[in-house]
Write an enzyme that holds these catalytic residues in place. Sequence first.
Site, PDB file in Angstrom:
ATOM      1  N   LYS A 100      -1.603   0.580  -1.830  1.00 42.25           N
ATOM      2  CA  LYS A 100      -1.514  -0.144  -3.103  1.00 42.25           C
ATOM      3  C   LYS A 100      -0.918  -1.556  -2.954  1.00 42.25           C
ATOM      4  CE  LYS A 100      -2.670   3.116  -6.284  1.00 42.25           C
ATOM      5  NZ  LYS A 100      -2.698   4.344  -5.538  1.00 42.25           N
ATOM      6  N   GLU A 122      -0.660  -1.276 -15.034  1.00 42.47           N
ATOM      7  CA  GLU A 122      -0.638   0.119 -15.468  1.00 42.47           C
ATOM      8  C   GLU A 122      -0.337   0.975 -14.251  1.00 42.47           C
ATOM      9  OE1 GLU A 122      -3.301  -1.267 -14.289  1.00 42.47           O
ATOM     10  OE2 GLU A 122      -3.958   0.313 -12.914  1.00 42.47           O
ATOM     11  N   SER A 388      -4.300   7.107   3.282  1.00 43.01           N
ATOM     12  CA  SER A 388      -3.933   6.175   2.208  1.00 43.01           C
ATOM     13  C   SER A 388      -2.442   6.078   1.906  1.00 43.01           C
ATOM     14  CB  SER A 388      -4.692   6.519   0.930  1.00 43.01           C
ATOM     15  OG  SER A 388      -4.403   7.835   0.503  1.00 43.01           O
TER      16      SER A 388
HETATM   17  C1  PLP Z   1      -3.277   5.610  -5.839  1.00 47.46           C
HETATM   18  C2  PLP Z   1      -3.532   6.367  -4.607  1.00 47.46           C
HETATM   19  C3  PLP Z   1      -4.811   6.872  -4.289  1.00 47.46           C
HETATM   20  C4  PLP Z   1      -5.972   6.779  -5.218  1.00 47.46           C
HETATM   21  O1  PLP Z   1      -6.371   5.497  -5.588  1.00 47.46           O
HETATM   22  P1  PLP Z   1      -7.668   4.791  -5.010  1.00 47.46           P
HETATM   23  O2  PLP Z   1      -7.828   3.596  -5.878  1.00 47.46           O
HETATM   24  O3  PLP Z   1      -8.805   5.756  -5.144  1.00 47.46           O
HETATM   25  O4  PLP Z   1      -7.401   4.454  -3.609  1.00 47.46           O
HETATM   26  C5  PLP Z   1      -4.984   7.507  -3.074  1.00 47.46           C
HETATM   27  N1  PLP Z   1      -3.964   7.682  -2.208  1.00 47.46           N
HETATM   28  C6  PLP Z   1      -2.715   7.229  -2.487  1.00 47.46           C
HETATM   29  C7  PLP Z   1      -1.635   7.468  -1.491  1.00 47.46           C
HETATM   30  C8  PLP Z   1      -2.456   6.560  -3.682  1.00 47.46           C
HETATM   31  O5  PLP Z   1      -1.220   6.113  -3.943  1.00 47.46           O
END
Ligand code: PLP
Length: 407
Positions: A100, A122, A388
């Site tokens: 993020k 948001e 992620s």
């Molecule tokens: C917010 C988040 C996601 C999902 O958001 P995307 O916009 O689909 O990437 C996935 N993994 C983590 C660790 C997140 O914080």
Amino acid sequence: MNTQLKTTMPDFNAYPDARGRFGSFGGRYVPETLVPALDRLQEGVRRYLVDADFQAELVSELKTWAGRPTPLTRAHTLSKRWGAEVWLKREDMAHTGAHKINNALGQTLLAKRLGAKRIIAETGAGQHGVASAAAAARMGMPCVIYMGAVDVERQSPNVGRMRLMGAEVVSVTSGDKTLRAAIDEALRDWVSDPNGTYYSLGSALGPHPYPYLVRELQSVIGKEARAQIQLQAGGLPDVAVACVGGGSNAIGLFHPFVNDAGVQLLGIEAGGRGSGLGDNAATLTFGSPGVLHGTYSMLLQDKFGQVQETHSVSAGLDYPGVGPEHALLQSCGRATYESANDEETLEALMECAKYEGILSAIETAHALVGARRYARANPGSRILIGFSGRGDKDMPILQRTVLKDLL
Ligand SMILES: *Cc1c(COP(=O)(O)O)cnc(C)c1O
């Protein structure tokens, strides 16, 4: 087969087109009052995103403040267990614990260039809120985060983190009191002061130019990973796998590989507790086309077009829409999308923690499920996983689920 596919594929670099469309998806479905603000943003994106000074500041901040480049880790034990060559692109190592920050930092720098006086954002699970609060603090800008009242309750550690970094957290009690309502509220705030306020949107969705802007800022994931895997593994992967909520980490990983015909793209959505409407957040798997939050994409809606509430064990994937570029990649067959249910996701999270010493976010563990499934079907393949985020934020829910069962 893949090279054959390529000849029938559209030129992905041509998207979005001048109207902000990815094929028939995307665009801008907003009230008149928002059009000037979006035009201004679009002009700012056109002017600054490729500007040398902007890029130099972004690259420097990503490196010295946010911790990029993130490593590419070979998962030795998962590779053995799954019978494949498994690589993890470690966004969990980025500042604030997930991908993020790439987007929040880039948009905050853009807001400064545009002369905005405050940042609004948001957040659902709180990860984009935390990243936005951090980036705003770093740039010396005041920051207001809209968060559904239900999420404020269930994600209280993240609310505390935002407040410590000086952000004001507004609890949204309208609508479904979750992410959907928070986005509505942020858009309302933006309309009331489109020049002084910058709306930093958290995923690759919403009206044009957001899906494009967020993709460009998140593509650092795939660009780094593409170079790293060639260097460390000696070639490109057979598949790139990522979890899909709104789709920002996935499009960031996928986009730099989109013209590599030999690299399959596999997105994994939240299968929740089943295939029924309301039991999952697997928009591309179970949804149908429609408009939500200013963009035409796939949606979880009933037969009357009413957008439905979703369920997932991971708050970060709990959204009934998805970014329009994924709808294009799916419709033309360039990427495929599957789902992973709550149970198999928690099991994959435990497997990775136990055998690799890495605690993933629950969102991320959906990608692990998809990767394991792919490995079983394609023994010996080289698999790149978009890792992620990290799972520290998920400890309360892990205490109530898998840790309870372990006792
Ligand atoms: C917010 C988040 C996601 C999902 O958001 P995307 O916009 O689909 O990437 C996935 N993994 C983590 C660790 C997140 O914080």
